[in-house]
Motif scaffolding. Structure first.
Motif, PDB file in Angstrom:
ATOM      1  N   UNK A 225      34.175  49.560  52.257  1.00 64.97           N
ATOM      2  CA  UNK A 225      33.782  48.155  52.219  1.00 64.97           C
ATOM      3  C   UNK A 225      34.981  47.269  52.545  1.00 64.97           C
ATOM      4  N   UNK A 226      34.716  45.962  52.586  1.00 64.32           N
ATOM      5  CA  UNK A 226      35.794  45.003  52.817  1.00 64.32           C
ATOM      6  C   UNK A 226      36.490  44.592  51.524  1.00 64.32           C
ATOM      7  N   UNK A 227      36.087  45.169  50.381  1.00 61.65           N
ATOM      8  CA  UNK A 227      36.929  45.080  49.201  1.00 61.65           C
ATOM      9  C   UNK A 227      36.489  44.221  48.038  1.00 61.65           C
ATOM     10  N   UNK A 228      35.260  43.695  48.049  1.00 62.56           N
ATOM     11  CA  UNK A 228      34.847  42.876  46.910  1.00 62.56           C
ATOM     12  C   UNK A 228      34.713  43.691  45.632  1.00 62.56           C
ATOM     13  N   UNK A 229      34.364  44.967  45.751  1.00 61.10           N
ATOM     14  CA  UNK A 229      34.279  45.809  44.560  1.00 61.10           C
ATOM     15  C   UNK A 229      35.661  45.956  43.916  1.00 61.10           C
ATOM     16  N   UNK A 230      36.692  46.165  44.730  1.00 60.45           N
ATOM     17  CA  UNK A 230      38.058  46.235  44.202  1.00 60.45           C
ATOM     18  C   UNK A 230      38.496  44.892  43.631  1.00 60.45           C
ATOM     19  N   UNK A 231      38.170  43.806  44.318  1.00 61.17           N
ATOM     20  CA  UNK A 231      38.541  42.469  43.857  1.00 61.17           C
ATOM     21  C   UNK A 231      38.021  42.215  42.444  1.00 61.17           C
ATOM     22  N   UNK A 232      36.767  42.526  42.218  1.00 63.14           N
ATOM     23  CA  UNK A 232      36.189  42.249  40.900  1.00 63.14           C
ATOM     24  C   UNK A 232      36.792  43.127  39.814  1.00 63.14           C
ATOM     25  N   UNK A 233      37.121  44.374  40.141  1.00 62.66           N
ATOM     26  CA  UNK A 233      37.760  45.229  39.148  1.00 62.66           C
ATOM     27  C   UNK A 233      39.171  44.745  38.817  1.00 62.66           C
TER      28      UNK A 233
END
Length: 735
Positions: free
Chosen positions: A269-277
């Protein structure tokens, strides 16, 4: 061109505009290389509306955008030696004004089903075009029909008809701007018409230029915008990968606990899952109840976010998606199921469950839809809901596909652009794909997340679509450590200036976290927030008196409370700086390909678009990189450039190895090459007397802290390791 590029170690996202094109970007390549950037990540480069500031409104897939310098300047940019990643927009193109600027659409409107472009768009004949206002002053001008700045082609042979007959004879119908269009669109944006890239001929025509740039070595990798809007994301990615063997990332929004479909042929992905974590890692969950109480007391909103989310989805289904729901209900093939269909759409917990017509639904897709059906049955006839669930899993092909393509817009508009503007006890948690009632994660939870990450997925902290920048969130995270102090501050400010309880509490969070902010920027944000929330006004119903009240509130809040807000923010920044540097180190060193959004190598206090797409002061950043500076800006730039250069030396996919710490730190190793350490919850750490006797055990070997130059080995006191900076980036000595 055609040279083999190295693996992508990091990206730097740049927002191209008519004022900042390929030539201006080429002048920055030396700076970006010094920063440690691996690849430059471009916003869309195909021809869009000439004055577009974002590029997602493509009008011509056959040309690189002229305002940027065209293909020639893009090739010259690639020749600077820093690899390029490009954003592509397969789901839609724009319905421009005047409409003749989109040649493919113009042909379809003129010639109808006989147009060579008729298969490009997902539409119903005659095509409803929502453009009419209260004054339908239509003018026939030769073979063109004009309405203010709009223009439409007149079907051959109908030019001489009386106006009312001429209108009926066209392949389109002009309807109120409030009505749903006769075509699939991007979310609720009628000016963006959906493309049928599942058709191989449409795929080839709309991807030819971008794929030729990949084949020629001008572009190394692609970022796919909004794949959930496509009829068949799996099939699309398989076709794309066959022609674009380099890295491919998808702008897929994953809700909490959701995983990317394992059969998608992409790098992540472009990283929103990492951003939220990462955001949650720096939030203190102990403050949840107090923050929620303060929020409900000030706003009158319920303490149950799920209720707010459900209401938001139901409202947008009624306001924006009646046309989509009507077409979907008809496609089900059985009468009397519309209400059950609406409730199933409202109950969907994710942006999409992946079902392809004629194929047996996967286990996860079945689970998601059955779970939604269970929730929906509480609001509609359970038998009808069960029937709809079966039809969208195994029913008519059109019903299966349309349901999939409708879920995402309902989630995006009902949650992302409604509920997140209504329920905000701690606004840093209100991000794309975020769950604002999920207050914080522990280091152990974060480690578990990282050990499951794809090494090639993208990570990010700020993007062109985030609701607020990473440093705004770093300030807001501090409020989770001082909920009572924060509540007292808001009581004081609200005692001086009040407007709308449903907006004011978000306004005070925003004013503090984006400080200093001009009345103009503050007003623009509050106007957008109020319109998105749809509790008093909306984009469709702008009430002049209310909007005047927002402007007056914004000005008075800054005039009467600005001094107090500034003083409060100065105290917050002692701890926000720690959060800012900590989340930056974690994001840049955790698994994945780290992305830095333009300008965020130093502090940036931008809000939602278009605020976060303002021009970047690169002269300031260049000078800071050369001179260094003992400031938050200087520290963040040092952390960013140090981590990016280290990522360039790090073995791709180096294992993620958690390192045990207390609750006020998070630490991990990347193989036997690097170690990252960050401070958490700094206010509570200070109140507890600092690090005291806490230590960190480094992996075997000798390690150099790249920020300070100090060398360490074995068991290190945290007070010593983090005496200069609240973070550490260590590289193993190999000599």
């Amino acid at each position: 061109m055609g040279a083999v590029r190295e693996a992508v170690t990091s990206t730097y996202r740049v927002q191209l505009t008519p004022e900042f094109g390929f030539r201006e970007l080429a002048d920055l390549i030396g700076y970006l290389r010094d920063l440690g950037v691996g690849h430059v990540y471009l916003s869309p480069v195909l021809q869009s509306v000439p004055d577009s500031q974002h590029g997602y409104d493509v009008v011509d897939h056959a040309h690189v955008r002229a305002e940027f310098g065209g293909r020639e300047e893009l090739v010259a940019l690639a020749g600077q030696g820093l690899g390029l990643i490009a954003d592509i927009v397969p789901n839609h193109m724009t319905v421009p004004v005047p409409e003749s600027a989109n040649a493919a659409l113009w042909s379809v409107l003129k010639d109808g089903p006989e147009s060579p472009y008729a298969d490009w768009f997902d539409l119903t004949w005659p095509v409803d075009l929502p453009v009419l206002g209260d004054d339908p002053e239509l003018v026939v001008d030769g073979d063109v029909l004009r309405y203010h700045e709009h223009e439409f082609p007149i079907r051959a042979g109908t030019e001489g008809l009386p106006l009312h007959e001429l209108l009926v004879a066209q392949h389109y119908r002009l309807v109120s701007w409030r009505d749903s269009p006769g075509y699939r669109r991007f979310f609720d944006v009628s000016s963006l018409i959906g493309l049928r890239v599942e058709d191989p001929a449409v795929f080839d025509a709309t991807h030819g230029v971008m794929l030729s740039l990949v084949a020629d070595g001008v572009i190394d990798g692609l970022r796919v915008d909004h794949p959930d809007g496509l009829a068949d994301p799996y099939g699309y990615l398989r076709r794309l990968r066959a022609r674009a063997p380099g890295p491919v990332w998808v702008e897929k929004i994953l809700m909490d606990g959701e995983r990317l479909p394992p059969d998608w042929d992409c790098d992540g992905t472009t990283g929103y899952d990492a951003l939220n974590m990462v955001t949650r890692l720096f939030v203190d969950p102990a403050a949840r109840d107090r923050l929620v109480r303060a929020f409900t007391r000030h706003t009158g909103m319920p303490d149950d976010y799920d209720h707010v989310k459900y209401d938001g989805k139901k409202q947008v289904l009624d306001l924006f998606f009646r046309g989509e729901v009507d077409r979907l209900a008809a496609a089900l093939g059985e009468p009397g199921l519309r209400d059950a269909l609406v409730e199933l759409l409202a109950a969907m917990p994710v942006y999409r469950a992946y079902v392809n017509p004629g194929e047996e639904p996967g286990e996860e897709a079945t689970r998601v839809i059955q779970s939604a059906a269970w929730e929906a049955a509480a609001h509609a006839d359970p038998a009808a809901v069960a029937k709809v669930a079966q039809l969208v899993l195994r029913g008519p092909a059109e019903a299966v596909t349309r349901f999939q393509q409708t879920c995402g817009p309902v989630m995006a508009k009902g949650v992302e652009d409604t509920a997140l503007y209504r329920w905000f006890p701690l606004a840093s948690l209100n991000e794309v794909g975020g769950e604002p009632d999920r207050f914080g994660v522990s280091p152990a939870e974060f480690h578990a997340f990282c050990t499951e990450m794809r090494p090639t997925t993208m990570t990010t902290l700020s993007t062109h679509d985030t609701k607020r920048s990473e440093d705004v969130r770093a300030r807001l995270a501090v409020l989770s450590e001082i909920p009572d102090i924060w509540a007292d501050a808001v009581e004081s400010w609200a005692g001086a200036v009040r407007f709308d309880p449903k907006l004011d509490y978000l306004a005070w969070q925003t004013l503090m976290a984006a400080w200093p902010i001009s009345p103009e920027r503050f007003t623009k944000y509050l106007l957008k927030a109020a319109r998105e929330a749809k509790t008093s006004i909306s984009w469709q119903n702008r009430e002049q008196g209310y909007e005047k009240g927002i402007r007056e509130f914004a000005a008075k809040a800054i005039e009467l409370c600005g001094y107090s807000v500034a003083a409060f923010t100065r105290v917050v920044d002692r701890y926000a700086r720690v959060n800012s540097l900590g989340q930056k180190v974690v994001q840049l060193m955790m698994p994945g390909v780290p992305d830095v959004y333009q300008g965020n190598e130093i502090t940036d206090f931008s809000l939602v678009d278009p605020d976060n797409r303002r021009p970047v002061d690169y002269a300031r950043r260049r000078e800071l990189l050369k001179s260094g500076e003992d400031s938050w800006d200087g520290d963040k730039l040092l952390v960013t450039t140090t981590a990016l250069h280290l990522r360039g030396r790090l073995t791709p996919g180096a294992p993620y190895l958690p390192i045990e710490t207390g609750e006020h730190a998070v630490a991990f190793a990347r193989g036997d090459q690097a170690v990252a350490v960050a401070t958490r919850l700094p206010y509570r750490l200070e109140r507890a007397g600092g690090w005291r006797h806490e230590s960190l055990r480094l992996p075997p070997g000798s390690w150099q802290d790249l920020l300070t130059g100090s060398e360490h080995t074995g068991l290190i006191p945290m007070a010593h390791l983090l005496s200069r900076y609240p973070v550490a980036i260590l590289e193993r000595n190999t000599q």
